[in-house]
Scaffold this active site. Structure first.
Site, PDB file in Angstrom:
ATOM      1  N   ARG A 120      -0.100  -8.926  13.664  1.00 19.83           N
ATOM      2  CA  ARG A 120      -0.769  -7.946  12.778  1.00 19.83           C
ATOM      3  C   ARG A 120      -1.610  -8.646  11.722  1.00 19.83           C
ATOM      4  O   ARG A 120      -2.664  -8.150  11.327  1.00 19.83           O
ATOM      5  CB  ARG A 120       0.287  -7.030  12.134  1.00 19.83           C
ATOM      6  CG  ARG A 120       0.870  -6.063  13.159  1.00 19.83           C
ATOM      7  CD  ARG A 120       2.214  -5.519  12.743  1.00 19.83           C
ATOM      8  NE  ARG A 120       2.147  -4.628  11.628  1.00 19.83           N
ATOM      9  CZ  ARG A 120       3.210  -4.275  10.893  1.00 19.83           C
ATOM     10  NH1 ARG A 120       4.403  -4.772  11.174  1.00 19.83           N
ATOM     11  NH2 ARG A 120       3.068  -3.433   9.912  1.00 19.83           N
ATOM     12  N   LYS A 151       0.838  -1.215   0.000  1.00 17.47           N
ATOM     13  CA  LYS A 151       0.000   0.000   0.000  1.00 17.47           C
ATOM     14  C   LYS A 151       0.870   1.261   0.000  1.00 17.47           C
ATOM     15  O   LYS A 151       0.671   2.168  -0.801  1.00 17.47           O
ATOM     16  CB  LYS A 151      -0.953   0.006   1.215  1.00 17.47           C
ATOM     17  CG  LYS A 151      -1.894  -1.196   1.257  1.00 17.47           C
ATOM     18  CD  LYS A 151      -2.858  -1.130   2.428  1.00 17.47           C
ATOM     19  CE  LYS A 151      -2.194  -1.211   3.790  1.00 17.47           C
ATOM     20  NZ  LYS A 151      -1.440  -2.472   4.044  1.00 17.47           N
TER      21      LYS A 151
HETATM   22  P1  ADP Z   1       2.172  -1.829   3.271  1.00 18.34           P
HETATM   23  O1  ADP Z   1       2.193  -0.318   3.222  1.00 18.34           O
HETATM   24  O2  ADP Z   1       0.967  -2.410   2.573  1.00 18.34           O
HETATM   25  O3  ADP Z   1       2.348  -2.374   4.655  1.00 18.34           O
HETATM   26  P2  ADP Z   1       4.730  -1.619   1.847  1.00 18.34           P
HETATM   27  O4  ADP Z   1       4.376  -0.770   0.662  1.00 18.34           O
HETATM   28  O5  ADP Z   1       5.522  -0.980   2.919  1.00 18.34           O
HETATM   29  O6  ADP Z   1       3.408  -2.344   2.441  1.00 18.34           O
HETATM   30  O7  ADP Z   1       5.468  -2.905   1.277  1.00 18.34           O
HETATM   31  C1  ADP Z   1       5.943  -3.928   2.169  1.00 18.34           C
HETATM   32  C2  ADP Z   1       7.305  -4.411   1.704  1.00 18.34           C
HETATM   33  O8  ADP Z   1       7.155  -5.135   0.483  1.00 18.34           O
HETATM   34  C3  ADP Z   1       8.293  -3.298   1.421  1.00 18.34           C
HETATM   35  O9  ADP Z   1       9.573  -3.754   1.806  1.00 18.34           O
HETATM   36  C4  ADP Z   1       8.202  -3.097  -0.102  1.00 18.34           C
HETATM   37  O10 ADP Z   1       9.420  -2.614  -0.653  1.00 18.34           O
HETATM   38  C5  ADP Z   1       7.899  -4.514  -0.572  1.00 18.34           C
HETATM   39  N1  ADP Z   1       7.023  -4.564  -1.749  1.00 18.34           N
HETATM   40  C6  ADP Z   1       5.962  -3.763  -2.018  1.00 18.34           C
HETATM   41  N2  ADP Z   1       5.366  -4.130  -3.184  1.00 18.34           N
HETATM   42  C7  ADP Z   1       6.082  -5.204  -3.640  1.00 18.34           C
HETATM   43  C8  ADP Z   1       5.975  -6.051  -4.803  1.00 18.34           C
HETATM   44  N3  ADP Z   1       5.007  -5.853  -5.710  1.00 18.34           N
HETATM   45  N4  ADP Z   1       6.864  -7.052  -4.933  1.00 18.34           N
HETATM   46  C9  ADP Z   1       7.840  -7.242  -4.001  1.00 18.34           C
HETATM   47  N5  ADP Z   1       8.004  -6.497  -2.897  1.00 18.34           N
HETATM   48  C10 ADP Z   1       7.137  -5.484  -2.723  1.00 18.34           C
HETATM   49  P1  AMP Z   2       0.885   0.732   9.086  1.00 17.73           P
HETATM   50  O1  AMP Z   2       1.924   1.792   8.990  1.00 17.73           O
HETATM   51  O2  AMP Z   2      -0.308   0.976   8.212  1.00 17.73           O
HETATM   52  O3  AMP Z   2       1.476  -0.669   8.877  1.00 17.73           O
HETATM   53  O4  AMP Z   2       0.345   0.774  10.582  1.00 17.73           O
HETATM   54  C1  AMP Z   2       1.215   0.511  11.672  1.00 17.73           C
HETATM   55  C2  AMP Z   2       0.415   0.388  12.950  1.00 17.73           C
HETATM   56  O5  AMP Z   2      -0.249   1.649  13.224  1.00 17.73           O
HETATM   57  C3  AMP Z   2      -0.711  -0.648  12.946  1.00 17.73           C
HETATM   58  O6  AMP Z   2      -0.240  -1.955  13.249  1.00 17.73           O
HETATM   59  C4  AMP Z   2      -1.623  -0.075  14.042  1.00 17.73           C
HETATM   60  O7  AMP Z   2      -1.107  -0.353  15.323  1.00 17.73           O
HETATM   61  C5  AMP Z   2      -1.518   1.432  13.816  1.00 17.73           C
HETATM   62  N1  AMP Z   2      -2.553   1.915  12.886  1.00 17.73           N
HETATM   63  C6  AMP Z   2      -2.361   2.477  11.664  1.00 17.73           C
HETATM   64  N2  AMP Z   2      -3.523   2.819  11.099  1.00 17.73           N
HETATM   65  C7  AMP Z   2      -4.495   2.467  11.975  1.00 17.73           C
HETATM   66  C8  AMP Z   2      -5.924   2.524  11.962  1.00 17.73           C
HETATM   67  N3  AMP Z   2      -6.594   3.007  10.899  1.00 17.73           N
HETATM   68  N4  AMP Z   2      -6.589   2.067  13.053  1.00 17.73           N
HETATM   69  C9  AMP Z   2      -5.929   1.585  14.109  1.00 17.73           C
HETATM   70  N5  AMP Z   2      -4.596   1.465  14.186  1.00 17.73           N
HETATM   71  C10 AMP Z   2      -3.871   1.907  13.129  1.00 17.73           C
END
Ligand code: ADP
Ligand code: AMP
Length: 216
Positions: A171, A13
Site C-alpha cells: 500500500r 486521516k
Molecule cells: P488512516 O485513516 O490515515 O489510514 P488511521 O486514522 O486509521 O489512519 O490511523 C492509523 C493508526 O495510527 C491507528 O491505529 C490510529 O489509532 C493511529 N494514530 C493516528 N494518529 C496518530 C498519532 N497522531 N499518533 C499515534 N498514533 C496515531
Molecule cells: P483505506 O480505508 O482508506 O485505508 O482504504 C483501504 C483500501 O480501499 C485501499 O487500500 C484500496 O484498496 C481501497 N480504496 C479506498 N479508497 C480508494 C480510492 N479512492 N481509490 C481506489 N481504491 C480505494
C-alpha cells in the site's frame, strides 16, 4: 466546508476525520469504509473491491469515481463534506473537480497529514477498527477505554485484513506511485495545507483546527 484529507495509509486521516466531522458538522466520507461495508454485505461491488483491497491495490477508478459522485449528491453533503481516502489518483481528482465545477463548486482545502514512512508500519499493525462505525484505535497509541470495545458504539474492535506487514508495504508503494502526485496537484491548485501528523492525536487536531479556522 469541503475538505479532502490526504496522506499515506496510517497517517491518521480516519482518526482526525471523526473529530473534524463532528466539530464542523459535515459528513465523513471514507471510500475505504464504503468498500468494507459492501464487502461485509457481499454486494457485487464488495466482491469486486475485495480482490484489490486484500492485495493492497487500488480499486479501479471505474468503480470508485461514480460511487463518490453518487454519495456527494446526497442531501447531507449540501453544506460541505470531508473526503477521506478519495481522491487517490490524479484521474479521481480531475473527476471530482469536474463534478463540483458542474455545480458551481470547488473544494476549500486539501489537507495533507504528513507522516514519514518509518512511522507507518507500527501504526498500521497496531491499528484496531470498529467494523460498525469505522472508528480507529491503536493498541499502544490510542487504545479504546474498555479493552477490545469501540468507545463510540460498544462493538468488538477488529484488525483489518490488509493491516499486515506485507500488504502495508504494498500500500505504501501504491501511495508513493499513484497518490503522492496529488500533493503537487493540489499545491498547483492553491488548495494544499500541510499538518505534521507525528505529534499526539489531540495536538494534530489542534493544528488542523487552526488551519481550517483560517480558511473561512
Ligand atoms: P488512516 O485513516 O490515515 O489510514 P488511521 O486514522 O486509521 O489512519 O490511523 C492509523 C493508526 O495510527 C491507528 O491505529 C490510529 O489509532 C493511529 N494514530 C493516528 N494518529 C496518530 C498519532 N497522531 N499518533 C499515534 N498514533 C496515531
Ligand atoms: P483505506 O480505508 O482508506 O485505508 O482504504 C483501504 C483500501 O480501499 C485501499 O487500500 C484500496 O484498496 C481501497 N480504496 C479506498 N479508497 C480508494 C480510492 N479512492 N481509490 C481506489 N481504491 C480505494
Amino acid at each position: 466546508m469541503k475538505i479532502i484529507l490526504l496522506g499515506p495509509p496510517g497517517a491518521g486521516k480516519g482518526t482526525q476525520a471523526k473529530s473534524i466531522s463532528s466539530k464542523y458538522d459535515i459528513p465523513h466520507i471514507s471510500t475505504g469504509d464504503i468498500f468494507r461495508k459492501n464487502i461485509t454485505e457481499k454486494t457485487p461491488l464488495g466482491v469486486e473491491a475485495k480482490r484489490y483491497m486484500d492485495n493492497g491495490q487500488l480499486v479501479p477508478d471505474s468503480l470508485t469515481i461514480d460511487l463518490v459522485k453518487d454519495r456527494l449528491s446526497h442531501e447531507d453533503c449540501k453544506g460541505g463534506f470531508l473526503l477521506d481516502g478519495f481522491p487517490r489518483t490524479v484521474n479521481q481528482a480531475e473527476a471530482l473537480k469536474n463534478f463540483l465545477r458542474n455545480n458551481g463548486e470547488n473544494i476549500d482545502c486539501a489537507l495533507l497529514i504528513d507522516v514519514p514512512r518509518d512511522f507507518i508500519l507500527d501504526r498500521m499493525t497496531g491499528r484496531r477498527v470498529c467494523p460498525a462505525c469505522g472508528a480507529s484505535y491503536h493498541i499502544k497509541f490510542n487504545p479504546p477505554t474498555n479493552e477490545g470495545k469501540c468507545d463510540l458504539c460498544g462493538q468488538d474492535v477488529i484488525q483489518r485484513k490488509d493491516d499486515n506487514e506485507a500488504t502495508v508495504n504494498e500500500r505504501l508503494e501504491v501511495y508513493e506511485n499513484q497518490t503522492q502526485p496529488l500533493i503537487e496537484y493540489y499545491e498547483k491548485e492553491n488548495l494544499l495545507k500541510v499538518v505534521q501528523g507525528t505529534k499526539a492525536i489531540n495536538e494534530v487536531f489542534e493544528s488542523i483546527c487552526s488551519i481550517l479556522g483560517s480558511i473561512k
